[in-house]
Design an enzyme around this catalytic site. Structure first.
Site, PDB file in Angstrom:
ATOM      1  N   HIS A  32       0.842  -1.314  -0.004  1.00 32.77           N
ATOM      2  CA  HIS A  32       0.062   0.077   0.140  1.00 32.77           C
ATOM      3  C   HIS A  32       0.866   1.295  -0.066  1.00 32.77           C
ATOM      4  O   HIS A  32       0.680   2.126  -0.841  1.00 32.77           O
ATOM      5  CB  HIS A  32      -1.081  -0.081   1.099  1.00 32.77           C
ATOM      6  CG  HIS A  32      -1.915   1.121   1.449  1.00 32.77           C
ATOM      7  ND1 HIS A  32      -3.273   1.206   1.495  1.00 32.77           N
ATOM      8  CD2 HIS A  32      -1.331   2.220   1.883  1.00 32.77           C
ATOM      9  CE1 HIS A  32      -3.728   2.403   1.829  1.00 32.77           C
ATOM     10  NE2 HIS A  32      -2.589   3.352   1.897  1.00 32.77           N
ATOM     11  N   GLU A  33       1.889   1.342   0.843  1.00 33.50           N
ATOM     12  CA  GLU A  33       2.763   2.367   0.923  1.00 33.50           C
ATOM     13  C   GLU A  33       3.620   2.645  -0.075  1.00 33.50           C
ATOM     14  O   GLU A  33       3.888   3.784  -0.670  1.00 33.50           O
ATOM     15  CB  GLU A  33       3.572   2.475   2.206  1.00 33.50           C
ATOM     16  CG  GLU A  33       2.795   2.073   3.472  1.00 33.50           C
ATOM     17  CD  GLU A  33       1.767   3.542   3.510  1.00 33.50           C
ATOM     18  OE1 GLU A  33       2.052   4.626   3.250  1.00 33.50           O
ATOM     19  OE2 GLU A  33       0.683   3.069   4.570  1.00 33.50           O
ATOM     20  N   HIS A  36       1.657   4.621  -2.805  1.00 31.09           N
ATOM     21  CA  HIS A  36       1.650   5.913  -2.731  1.00 31.09           C
ATOM     22  C   HIS A  36       2.990   6.362  -3.384  1.00 31.09           C
ATOM     23  O   HIS A  36       3.179   7.495  -4.050  1.00 31.09           O
ATOM     24  CB  HIS A  36       1.627   5.811  -1.120  1.00 31.09           C
ATOM     25  CG  HIS A  36       0.231   6.118  -0.551  1.00 31.09           C
ATOM     26  ND1 HIS A  36      -0.683   6.645  -1.142  1.00 31.09           N
ATOM     27  CD2 HIS A  36      -0.142   5.451   0.628  1.00 31.09           C
ATOM     28  CE1 HIS A  36      -1.852   6.525  -0.343  1.00 31.09           C
ATOM     29  NE2 HIS A  36      -1.471   5.724   0.565  1.00 31.09           N
TER      30      HIS A  36
HETATM   31 ZN    ZN Z   1      -2.323   5.075   2.492  1.00 29.49          ZN
END
Ligand code: ZN
Length: 340
Positions: A32-33, A36
């Site tokens: 997830h990170e 980003h």
């Molecule tokens: Zn996030």
């Protein structure tokens, strides 16, 4: 979780499923990170790293997004990646049920599918600085073209969600759900704090924008000679001027710097014969020095990253001054006083 959904397995199987689930969750958050970060880099925002901690993870940007579009894309990338990952795991779980794989594998896949969707859902709450709050800020920012106003609104919503979670936690506690209640209250407190800090960071950025280090530096810093003993450095400088870093200057030219941390590691018995010159390390521009025409904001970011409170200001290898956190803070507090 696993013993209540998949009954009749041996205890070892539950432990194994628990371990696999935890590792899977860990990689889900990293993924997830990472998403980003990849999108942020595509928009030209340098990334410092990814930090995982008890409430999840943060992809740390070196700079704020430059446009509403960059912020929107960067923020939405995380939840989208979690949804994709979650659906992937659920498909695996269904395939596992269809082909009658071991219920251990099916259990872990279902859990990871569910937890990734939950992760996406929670992060989409419009509570700044959660992803959803960043999406909200980007939309407001694109609409009114005012970053400060957008951050103000988004962080107020974030704060309100934080308070809501604290109330929810307290209610749960009163109803006897101690662990869950405590956990919600803790997340609420964290969210409220983060919303407040994020707003302040934007204000600080705004106030320091365009200000140069030159404006804040002390042009007559306390310097020491390389021939000084460490003992004298402590007695005559550290205990009287209370600084954590001293530029070492020999006949007008900068040799390097000596820090309190270095002195700490010298045994007392050696302090009388060791010279400051032996300790003076080259204070690199990337670490302990800045250019006078560098942005004050950059200097502040560097202090934060290094955990220091002062930087040498160096031009053409010569010391021209010192800039301290205290001076920057004094300027900020005066500016807030006069403008708000
Ligand atoms: Zn996030």
């Amino acid at each position: 979780v696993f013993p209540s959904y998949y009954k009749g397995l041996p205890a070892g199987a539950y432990w194994l499923m628990g371990a696999a689930g935890a590792v899977g969750l860990f990689f889900s958050i990293v993924f997830h990170e990472l998403c980003h970060s990849v999108v942020a880099k595509r928009f030209g925002i340098p990334m410092r790293g990814i930090t995982l901690f008890i409430f999840g993870g943060v992809a740390e940007m070196e700079d704020e997004p430059t446009s509403p579009k960059a912020e929107f894309m960067m923020a939405i990338a995380g939840p989208v990646s979690s949804v994709v990952l979650g659906l992937g795991f659920l498909v695996l779980a269904m395939a596992g049920r269809f082909w009658a794989w071991s219920s251990m594998a099916v259990g872990v896949f279902s859990y990871l599918g569910f937890i990734n969707l939950l992760l996406a859902g929670f992060n989409l709450l419009p509570a700044f600085p959660l992803d959803g709050g960043r999406v909200l800020r980007a939309l407001l920012w694109g609409w009114k073209r005012n970053l400060r106003w957008s951050t103000d609104i988004a962080s107020k919503v974030g704060s309100a969600f934080g308070v809501g979670l604290i109330v929810l936690g307290v209610v749960e506690l009163l109803l006897g759900n101690f662990l869950g209640g405590f956990w919600w209250a803790l997340i609420g407190l964290f969210l409220r704090g983060a919303a407040h800090t994020s707003y302040q960071q934007v204000r600080v950025r705004e106030m320091l924008e365009g200000e140069k280090v030159r404006k804040f530096m002390n042009t007559e810093p306390v310097t020491v000679s390389p021939w000084l003993t460490v003992e004298d450095l402590v007695e005559k400088y550290v205990y009287t001027t209370h600084h954590k870093l001293y530029p070492v200057v020999d006949g007008g030219s900068l040799v390097g710097c000596v820090t309190l941390d270095q002195v700490k590691h010298i045994p007392h018995v050696e302090r009388e014969r060791r010279r400051v010159g032996d300790l003076a390390r080259e204070c690199s521009a990337a670490e302990s020095a800045v250019d006078p025409d560098e942005d004050a904001l950059k200097a502040l970011a560097r202090m934060r990253r290094n955990g220091t409170s002062r930087l040498m200001v160096v031009k053409n290898d010569a010391l021209v001054g010192i800039v301290t956190l205290k001076d920057l803070m004094r300027f900020l507090s005066l500016k807030i006083d006069l403008e708000d």
